[in-house]
Design a protein around this motif. Structure first.
Motif, mmCIF file in Angstrom:
data_model
loop_
_atom_site.group_PDB
_atom_site.id
_atom_site.type_symbol
_atom_site.label_atom_id
_atom_site.label_comp_id
_atom_site.label_asym_id
_atom_site.label_seq_id
_atom_site.Cartn_x
_atom_site.Cartn_y
_atom_site.Cartn_z
ATOM 1 N N VAL A 50 0.844 -1.205 0.000
ATOM 2 C CA VAL A 50 0.000 0.000 0.000
ATOM 3 C C VAL A 50 0.874 1.248 0.000
ATOM 4 N N TRP A 51 1.940 1.240 0.790
ATOM 5 C CA TRP A 51 2.839 2.397 0.840
ATOM 6 C C TRP A 51 3.508 2.624 -0.508
ATOM 7 N N LEU A 52 3.965 1.557 -1.155
ATOM 8 C CA LEU A 52 4.605 1.695 -2.458
ATOM 9 C C LEU A 52 3.630 2.225 -3.505
ATOM 10 N N THR A 53 2.387 1.767 -3.454
ATOM 11 C CA THR A 53 1.386 2.250 -4.405
ATOM 12 C C THR A 53 1.113 3.731 -4.215
ATOM 13 N N ALA A 54 0.931 4.146 -2.960
ATOM 14 C CA ALA A 54 0.681 5.569 -2.698
ATOM 15 C C ALA A 54 1.899 6.413 -3.069
ATOM 16 N N ARG A 55 3.090 5.909 -2.795
ATOM 17 C CA ARG A 55 4.318 6.639 -3.139
ATOM 18 C C ARG A 55 4.450 6.780 -4.658
ATOM 19 N N SER A 56 4.112 5.745 -5.387
ATOM 20 C CA SER A 56 4.197 5.811 -6.842
ATOM 21 C C SER A 56 3.229 6.846 -7.407
ATOM 22 N N VAL A 57 2.051 6.936 -6.834
ATOM 23 C CA VAL A 57 1.080 7.935 -7.298
ATOM 24 C C VAL A 57 1.596 9.339 -7.043
ATOM 25 N N ARG A 58 2.188 9.572 -5.871
ATOM 26 C CA ARG A 58 2.741 10.896 -5.578
ATOM 27 C C ARG A 58 3.898 11.226 -6.506
ATOM 28 N N GLN A 59 4.770 10.275 -6.760
ATOM 29 C CA GLN A 59 5.913 10.532 -7.632
ATOM 30 C C GLN A 59 5.481 10.753 -9.077
ATOM 31 N N ASP A 60 4.423 10.069 -9.495
ATOM 32 C CA ASP A 60 3.904 10.311 -10.850
ATOM 33 C C ASP A 60 3.444 11.755 -11.004
ATOM 34 N N ARG A 61 2.880 12.313 -9.975
ATOM 35 C CA ARG A 61 2.440 13.707 -10.041
ATOM 36 C C ARG A 61 3.635 14.644 -10.184
ATOM 37 N N ILE A 62 4.721 14.364 -9.467
ATOM 38 C CA ILE A 62 5.927 15.183 -9.587
ATOM 39 C C ILE A 62 6.521 15.070 -10.988
ATOM 40 N N VAL A 63 6.588 13.839 -11.497
ATOM 41 C CA VAL A 63 7.141 13.622 -12.837
ATOM 42 C C VAL A 63 6.296 14.352 -13.879
ATOM 43 N N ARG A 64 4.987 14.291 -13.740
ATOM 44 C CA ARG A 64 4.102 14.943 -14.717
ATOM 45 C C ARG A 64 4.285 16.458 -14.700
#
Length: 230
Positions: free
Chosen positions: A98-112
């Protein structure tokens, strides 16, 4: 997204940009956009997405051992103890997933956000075509749509099938199996929505920031142009 490979930095502000010419700016833009595009839709990002999904299903499956043991007509102490032990290991897998999934979503926003800042600097046909990545977008879209479909089907099929099998026999109403099945369906559904949103939003964003540019007339050239004859 591997922390060992840092993200490309955002472009410098307009007042301190010092590229010697347009070709240098386009070269830096191409390198940044290619790296950021891979961070969003590349093979490594897809592997991380599927890995988190499998971890979520594995962790919830181990918790499901406890849920199904609690739904029996006769509570077996040995089965309950085994279920508790397995569920404890399952939580050890589920929480990091769950932590990795939430972290990936946050990082995708930064990358975008960084991708948009680099994309609006200029336009270049080959680089912009690679940024759109239609094949990768379709792959993400089809895979995520399949996850959503499986999750939606399970959300209806598991309760209906369990209620038919249980038939109101004593205390064995299948509630543990229903809880486990709905959790599996929810994992499919949430991950499918994440992937589907990523694919559609990236393709729309790429079309918007790399679309045709309306050329503006330079006011200096307009003032120096000869007057039109009457």
């Amino acid at each position: 997204m591997s922390p060992r490979i840092p993200l490309p930095p955002p472009p410098p502000p307009a007042e301190i940009q010092n590229w010697p010419d347009r070709e240098a700016r386009l070269a830096d833009r191409a390198v940044a956009l290619d790296a950021l595009g891979r961070r969003l839709l590349g093979g490594g990002r897809l592997a991380l997405f599927l890995g988190c999904f499998l971890m979520l299903q594995l962790g919830w499956g181990m918790v499901g051992v406890l849920l199904t043991s609690l739904g029996g007509a006769i509570l077996d102490p040995i089965a309950l103890f085994i279920g508790l032990v397995v569920a404890a290991f399952g939580l050890g897998v589920l929480v990091p997933a769950v932590w990795l999934t939430a972290r990936s979503v946050r990082q995708d926003r930064i990358v975008r956000e960084r991708l948009v800042r680099w994309a609006v600097l200029d336009r270049h046909g080959p680089t912009d075509a690679r940024l759109r990545a239609p094949a990768l977008s379709v792959t993400w879209m089809l895979l995520s749509a399949a996850m959503c479909g499986i999750g939606l089907w399970m959300g209806f099929a598991v309760p209906a099938g369990t209620s038919r099998k249980a038939g109101g026999i004593g205390l064995d109403d299948g509630s543990g199996l229903v809880a486990y099945g709905m959790g599996v369906a929810l994992v499919f559904w949430i991950n499918g929505l994440i992937g589907l949103t990523k694919a559609v939003s990236h393709y729309r964003l790429a079309l918007r920031v790399t679309g045709p540019v309306t050329r503006r007339q330079d006011p200096r050239s307009a003032s120096s142009a000869p007057p039109r004859p009457e």
